[in-house]
Design a protein around this motif. Structure first.
Motif, mmCIF file in Angstrom:
data_model
loop_
_atom_site.group_PDB
_atom_site.id
_atom_site.type_symbol
_atom_site.label_atom_id
_atom_site.label_comp_id
_atom_site.label_asym_id
_atom_site.label_seq_id
_atom_site.Cartn_x
_atom_site.Cartn_y
_atom_site.Cartn_z
ATOM 1 N N THR A 35 0.834 -1.211 0.000
ATOM 2 C CA THR A 35 0.000 0.000 0.000
ATOM 3 C C THR A 35 0.866 1.257 0.000
ATOM 4 O OG1 THR A 35 -1.734 -1.181 1.201
ATOM 5 C CG2 THR A 35 -1.821 1.224 1.229
ATOM 6 N N ARG A 36 1.919 1.250 0.826
ATOM 7 C CA ARG A 36 2.803 2.412 0.924
ATOM 8 C C ARG A 36 3.511 2.670 -0.407
ATOM 9 N NH1 ARG A 36 6.083 0.453 4.237
ATOM 10 N NH2 ARG A 36 4.751 0.771 6.049
ATOM 11 N N SER A 37 3.950 1.592 -1.065
ATOM 12 C CA SER A 37 4.662 1.744 -2.338
ATOM 13 C C SER A 37 3.760 2.344 -3.407
ATOM 14 C CB SER A 37 5.194 0.381 -2.800
ATOM 15 O OG SER A 37 6.165 -0.109 -1.902
ATOM 16 N N ILE A 38 2.507 1.911 -3.451
ATOM 17 C CA ILE A 38 1.571 2.450 -4.438
ATOM 18 C C ILE A 38 1.296 3.929 -4.156
ATOM 19 C CG2 ILE A 38 -0.792 2.332 -5.325
ATOM 20 C CD1 ILE A 38 1.086 0.142 -6.376
ATOM 21 N N LYS A 39 1.136 4.287 -2.895
ATOM 22 C CA LYS A 39 0.923 5.695 -2.547
ATOM 23 C C LYS A 39 2.126 6.541 -2.960
ATOM 24 C CE LYS A 39 -2.362 5.215 1.288
ATOM 25 N NZ LYS A 39 -2.580 5.428 2.754
ATOM 26 N N ASN A 40 3.335 6.015 -2.734
ATOM 27 C CA ASN A 40 4.549 6.741 -3.126
ATOM 28 C C ASN A 40 4.614 6.914 -4.641
ATOM 29 O OD1 ASN A 40 5.359 6.922 -0.469
ATOM 30 N ND2 ASN A 40 6.747 5.165 -0.578
ATOM 31 N N LEU A 41 4.237 5.842 -5.376
ATOM 32 C CA LEU A 41 4.247 5.916 -6.834
ATOM 33 C C LEU A 41 3.237 6.944 -7.325
ATOM 34 C CD1 LEU A 41 5.224 4.855 -9.582
ATOM 35 C CD2 LEU A 41 3.510 3.027 -9.402
ATOM 36 N N GLU A 42 2.046 6.928 -6.755
ATOM 37 C CA GLU A 42 1.027 7.903 -7.147
ATOM 38 C C GLU A 42 1.500 9.326 -6.840
ATOM 39 O OE1 GLU A 42 -3.142 5.400 -6.765
ATOM 40 O OE2 GLU A 42 -2.270 6.282 -4.929
ATOM 41 N N GLY A 43 2.215 9.477 -5.710
ATOM 42 C CA GLY A 43 2.738 10.793 -5.364
ATOM 43 C C GLY A 43 3.800 11.251 -6.353
ATOM 44 N N GLU A 44 4.668 10.335 -6.753
ATOM 45 C CA GLU A 44 5.719 10.672 -7.717
ATOM 46 C C GLU A 44 5.125 11.051 -9.071
ATOM 47 O OE1 GLU A 44 9.014 10.804 -7.513
ATOM 48 O OE2 GLU A 44 9.517 9.858 -5.598
ATOM 49 N N LEU A 45 4.106 10.316 -9.489
ATOM 50 C CA LEU A 45 3.498 10.553 -10.804
ATOM 51 C C LEU A 45 2.466 11.676 -10.780
ATOM 52 C CD1 LEU A 45 3.015 6.852 -11.991
ATOM 53 C CD2 LEU A 45 4.770 8.460 -12.759
ATOM 54 N N GLY A 46 1.977 12.001 -9.607
ATOM 55 C CA GLY A 46 1.010 13.078 -9.476
ATOM 56 C C GLY A 46 -0.374 12.724 -9.981
ATOM 57 N N CYS A 47 -0.754 11.472 -9.848
ATOM 58 C CA CYS A 47 -2.088 11.052 -10.267
ATOM 59 C C CYS A 47 -2.496 9.806 -9.492
ATOM 60 C CB CYS A 47 -2.142 10.785 -11.766
ATOM 61 S SG CYS A 47 -1.077 9.435 -12.313
ATOM 62 N N THR A 48 -3.804 9.520 -9.509
ATOM 63 C CA THR A 48 -4.337 8.324 -8.860
ATOM 64 C C THR A 48 -4.324 7.174 -9.856
ATOM 65 O OG1 THR A 48 -5.753 9.665 -7.426
ATOM 66 C CG2 THR A 48 -6.328 7.337 -7.664
ATOM 67 N N LEU A 49 -3.820 6.043 -9.431
ATOM 68 C CA LEU A 49 -3.695 4.887 -10.325
ATOM 69 C C LEU A 49 -4.778 3.838 -10.083
ATOM 70 C CD1 LEU A 49 0.186 4.448 -10.082
ATOM 71 C CD2 LEU A 49 -1.105 5.539 -11.928
ATOM 72 N N PHE A 50 -5.305 3.777 -8.863
ATOM 73 C CA PHE A 50 -6.293 2.756 -8.530
ATOM 74 C C PHE A 50 -7.512 3.386 -7.854
ATOM 75 C CE2 PHE A 50 -2.270 0.390 -8.450
ATOM 76 C CZ PHE A 50 -2.573 -0.672 -9.283
ATOM 77 N N VAL A 51 -8.647 2.765 -8.106
ATOM 78 C CA VAL A 51 -9.871 3.065 -7.374
ATOM 79 C C VAL A 51 -10.073 1.925 -6.388
ATOM 80 C CG1 VAL A 51 -12.355 3.395 -7.510
ATOM 81 C CG2 VAL A 51 -10.884 4.313 -9.309
ATOM 82 N N ARG A 52 -10.116 2.249 -5.082
ATOM 83 C CA ARG A 52 -10.260 1.230 -4.058
ATOM 84 C C ARG A 52 -11.732 0.962 -3.775
ATOM 85 N NH1 ARG A 52 -5.556 4.410 -4.619
ATOM 86 N NH2 ARG A 52 -3.826 3.559 -3.370
ATOM 87 N N SER A 53 -12.065 -0.289 -3.518
ATOM 88 C CA SER A 53 -13.421 -0.682 -3.114
ATOM 89 C C SER A 53 -13.316 -1.908 -2.225
ATOM 90 C CB SER A 53 -14.287 -0.987 -4.341
ATOM 91 O OG SER A 53 -13.856 -2.180 -4.973
#
Length: 301
Positions: A35-53
């Protein structure tokens, strides 16, 4: 951007399985790290990559665009890692060998048979060449190693190692068998028809230099493309030929041909292994090289 490959790899597995939990299991990691790695990646890219449900995660439009590129990269890298691992275990791979005929029949065949039995998953490509052709194939990257006979023109980036010595014998058919009764000089040999490999070969050059050292010209009556053509021609009384002693021995013992003792001994020749000093051999090629050296360790002091 200087984003860690690990982030992209984690992104690939989360997208592939639609689950942080499943990705963590496959990567042998824990879910908080994923989870932390995905958040870091989204922060680096400046966009949301996944929709959580509650059912897991799905890619956003931006995530789908990224996945197209990342999936190709990760799968290629993974395939490369698997191939290297396969090669390292000697379960697969290919070795290409350029070999002169004397080297092939006088040395390589039983070694290659042993190599194939030990490593059946490795493919061996053997190109039967004259020495110059085998060396050209090596220079042009068409062969991993070359096993050829001297004389040979070796220059950088090629390097050589002597692996076996051999001598050649002058042989004749039954019609000229009387020549085997007493020693014969090189000069006297010129009085009879001679059979040789073609003038484009190093063997032809070798005998040209040998005859020239006795003040004679080497002018064979018959020139052939391969050494295995010499024996039947000698057997059928077409002239005197020169064959490696190992090639001629069986036919001499059966009385099919006769060895002529020369008062001027034919100089020793060598089988050499040649490789490129500016390229590393593959793991499989190194293993074949090792087996060749071991098989010939007692041949040369």
């Amino acid at each position: 951007m200087n984003i860690s490959y690990d982030y992209y790899k984690i992104f690939y597995f989360v997208a592939r399985y639609g689950s942080f939990t499943r990705a963590a299991e496959v990567l042998m990691n824990n879910q908080p790290n994923i989870t932390r790695s995905i958040k870091n990646l989204e922060g680096e890219l400046g966009c949301t990559l996944f929709v959580r449900s509650n059912k897991g995660v799905t890619l956003t439009a931006e995530g789908e665009k990224l996945f197209i590129h990342i999936s190709a990269a990760v799968e290629q890298i993974t395939a490369g890692e698997e191939e290297l691992s396969f090669d390292k275990s000697l379960q697969g791979g290919t070795v290409s060998v350029g070999a002169s005929e004397t080297a092939l029949h006088g040395l390589l065949l039983p070694i290659i048979d042993g190599f194939h039995r030990k490593y059946p998953g490795i493919k061996i490509r053997i190109s039967n060449h004259s020495t110059p052709q085998a060396l050209n194939a090596l220079k042009n990257g068409l062969a991993d190693i070359a096993v050829v006979t001297t004389p040979a023109d070796i220059s950088k980036p090629l390097s050589k190692k002597i692996i076996k010595s051999f001598r050649e014998a002058a042989v004749c058919g039954e019609r000229l068998a009387y020549l085997s009764k007493e020693p014969l000089s090189i000069e006297k040999l010129c009085s009879y028809p001679l059979i040789s490999l073609g003038r484009e070969t190093k063997t032809f050059e070798f005998y040209s230099n040998l005859f020239l050292s006795h003040g004679l010209l080497f002018r064979p009556d018959i020139e052939v493309a391969t050494a295995d053509q010499i024996l039947p021609m000698v057997r059928n009384n077409l002239g005197i030929g020169f064959l490696p002693e190992a090639f001629a021995r069986e036919s001499v013992q059966r009385g099919e041909i006769y060895e002529i003792t020369l008062s001027d001994k034919i100089p020793e020749r060598f089988i050499i292994l040649v490789k490129r000093s500016d390229h590393s051999l593959s793991i499989a090629a190194k293993e074949l090289e090792k087996m060749i050296y071991l098989a010939c360790s007692d041949s040369v002091n």
